[in-house]
Every structure is written in structure tokens, then in C-alpha cells.
Design a protein around this motif. Structure first.
Motif, PDB file in Angstrom:
ATOM      1  N   SER A 174       0.843  -1.195   0.000  1.00  0.00           N
ATOM      2  CA  SER A 174       0.000   0.000   0.000  1.00  0.00           C
ATOM      3  C   SER A 174       0.881   1.248   0.000  1.00  0.00           C
ATOM      4  O   SER A 174       2.040   1.222   0.432  1.00  0.00           O
ATOM      5  CB  SER A 174      -0.907   0.006   1.231  1.00  0.00           C
ATOM      6  OG  SER A 174      -0.142   0.267   2.396  1.00  0.00           O
TER       7      SER A 174
ATOM      8  N   PRO B 153       0.925  -4.725   7.206  1.00  0.00           N
ATOM      9  CA  PRO B 153      -0.502  -4.480   7.403  1.00  0.00           C
ATOM     10  C   PRO B 153      -0.917  -4.907   8.809  1.00  0.00           C
ATOM     11  O   PRO B 153      -0.431  -5.912   9.338  1.00  0.00           O
ATOM     12  CB  PRO B 153      -1.168  -5.347   6.329  1.00  0.00           C
ATOM     13  CG  PRO B 153      -0.108  -5.513   5.281  1.00  0.00           C
ATOM     14  CD  PRO B 153       1.194  -5.563   6.024  1.00  0.00           C
TER      15      PRO B 153
ATOM     16  N   ASP C   3      -6.636  -3.738  12.518  1.00  0.00           N
ATOM     17  CA  ASP C   3      -7.620  -3.003  11.720  1.00  0.00           C
ATOM     18  C   ASP C   3      -7.090  -2.891  10.293  1.00  0.00           C
ATOM     19  O   ASP C   3      -6.213  -3.650   9.896  1.00  0.00           O
ATOM     20  CB  ASP C   3      -7.883  -1.620  12.325  1.00  0.00           C
ATOM     21  CG  ASP C   3      -6.594  -0.843  12.572  1.00  0.00           C
ATOM     22  OD1 ASP C   3      -5.666  -0.941  11.745  1.00  0.00           O
ATOM     23  OD2 ASP C   3      -6.521  -0.135  13.586  1.00  0.00           O
ATOM     24  N   ALA C   4      -7.573  -1.935   9.545  1.00  0.00           N
ATOM     25  CA  ALA C   4      -7.159  -1.799   8.140  1.00  0.00           C
ATOM     26  C   ALA C   4      -5.871  -0.994   7.982  1.00  0.00           C
ATOM     27  O   ALA C   4      -5.422  -0.764   6.871  1.00  0.00           O
ATOM     28  CB  ALA C   4      -8.274  -1.129   7.338  1.00  0.00           C
TER      29      ALA C   4
END
Length: 197
Positions: free
Chosen positions: A4, A74, A78-79
Motif C-alpha cells: 500500500s 498491514p 484493523d485496516a
């Protein structure tokens, strides 16, 4: 795996050579002048960015200490993102790896000890267009401890990082009194990035 944008940005911000020269000059009673190296290493590459960290007193750069390996990945909470700490099993084998990255080329997972309670949750704030601040703090139900030279050490971890500045809240904790005994007792160590790795 494609990482990400947040993970890539946090990794980029954390990698580099830092020092707290201005802070140490302004407040020499409370802050030692330190050099901090945070170098990327090729471990956990399937889902993480991993960094070898080491620091030294500016007056004694040939005697680095506080080696650790920081894995950014990650989050399991949570996200977002999380940071997991590891400790080298043999400090002397990696001593000087901050200044000399060739020492880190042969680093393997077998040389590291997972520190299960030494984990941070990361939140992110946009402070300007394409400029971010990441804040890493421990979940409320964790306690970071490890054994070093036969002693159990407790540490409170945490940091804030922007593109060119790192504020470290790390401090040692007396397990009996719960009070800080070293580190960021009077507030964070305020490092400025001098070189990007």
C-alpha cells in the motif's frame, strides 16, 4: 506483493540516518547527542518492509548500541499498519551495521528473536498535500519486555515520524515502580533526517 502507499511512505520516512544535534545543544542536561541509523534489510519481503536500527552517542560512534529490527506490515488490528519489533540474538555479529550496511547482507530470520509484546499500531494524518505524519503507539493490552544479559527489561515504545523528522518516545521502565528510568523521560528525542536510505 504490491504494498500500500501508506506502507511504502512509512518505510521511506523511517529509513535514513538521523541525529538530534539541535535538541542536544539546546537541552544538554536532558538529551544526549545521538546518531541513529535505520537501514532497510531484505527480510519478510512478502508482506513487509523491514528495517535494522542502531544508535550511538555522537562522541563514540564506534560503540553503537540498542540494535533492533523493525517490521512494518498491514495491521492485524484493523485496516491500518502495525510495527513489530525483533531483537538480534547476537548483538556483536551485527555491531556497526548501521554505518556499514555490508554487515547486514547476510542477516537471516534465524538470527532474530520475535518480541511478541513489542508491537505498535500506526495511525496516519495528512499534514499537507502528499505530506504525512505517522503516529505509532502500543495497543493498550500489550507490554514490551525482553531478556538481555540475564535481566528482564521493560520498554515503552512509540514514535511520530514525518518526511524529515522522527520523534522517539522510547524509554526504559522500572518494572517495580512503573516509572521511566532512561530514554524520552522529558519528552521525545527529536531526530532530524540527515540522509535518506
Amino acid at each position: 506483493m504490491v504494498f500500500s502507499t501508506d506502507l511504502v511512505n512509512l518505510g521511506k520516512y523511517l529509513c535514513g540516518e538521523f541525529d538530534n544535534r539541535e535538541q542536544a545543544i539546546a537541552e544538554p542536561i536532558w538529551y544526549v547527542h545521538l546518531r541513529l541509523w535505520q537501514r532497510p534489510v531484505q527480510l519478510f519481503t512478502e508482506d513487509s518492509i523491514t528495517i535494522f536500527a542502531e544508535q550511538a552517542n555522537i562522541l563514540n560512534l564506534d560503540s553503537p548500541y540498542r540494535q533492533r529490527v523493525i517490521r512494518i506490515m498491514p495491521s492485524k488490528f484493523d485496516a491500518g499498519l502495525q510495527v513489530q519489533y525483533y531483537m538480534p540474538k547476537n548483538y556483536s555479529a551485527l555491531a556497526g551495521g548501521g554505518r556499514n550496511p555490508d554487515l547486514l547482507k547476510a542477516l537471516t530470520l534465524e538470527q532474530l528473536e520475535l518480541l511478541p509484546g513489542c508491537i505498535l499500531k500506526v495511525t496516519q494524518q495528512e499534514i499537507a498535500a502528499n505530506q504525512y505524519k505517522f503516529v505509532a503507539s502500543p495497543p493498550t493490552d500489550t507490554r514490551c519486555t525482553f531478556t538481555y544479559q540475564g535481566n528482564t527489561i521493560q520498554v515503552s515504545l512509540g514514535f511520530e515520524i514525518m518526511e524529515m523528522a522522527l520523534y522517539s518516545y522510547d524509554k526504559g521502565i522500572d518494572q517495580i515502580t512503573g516509572k521511566a528510568t532512561w530514554g524520552a523521560i522529558m519528552g521525545p528525542y527529536r531526530y532530524i533526517k540527515r540522509e535518506q536510505y
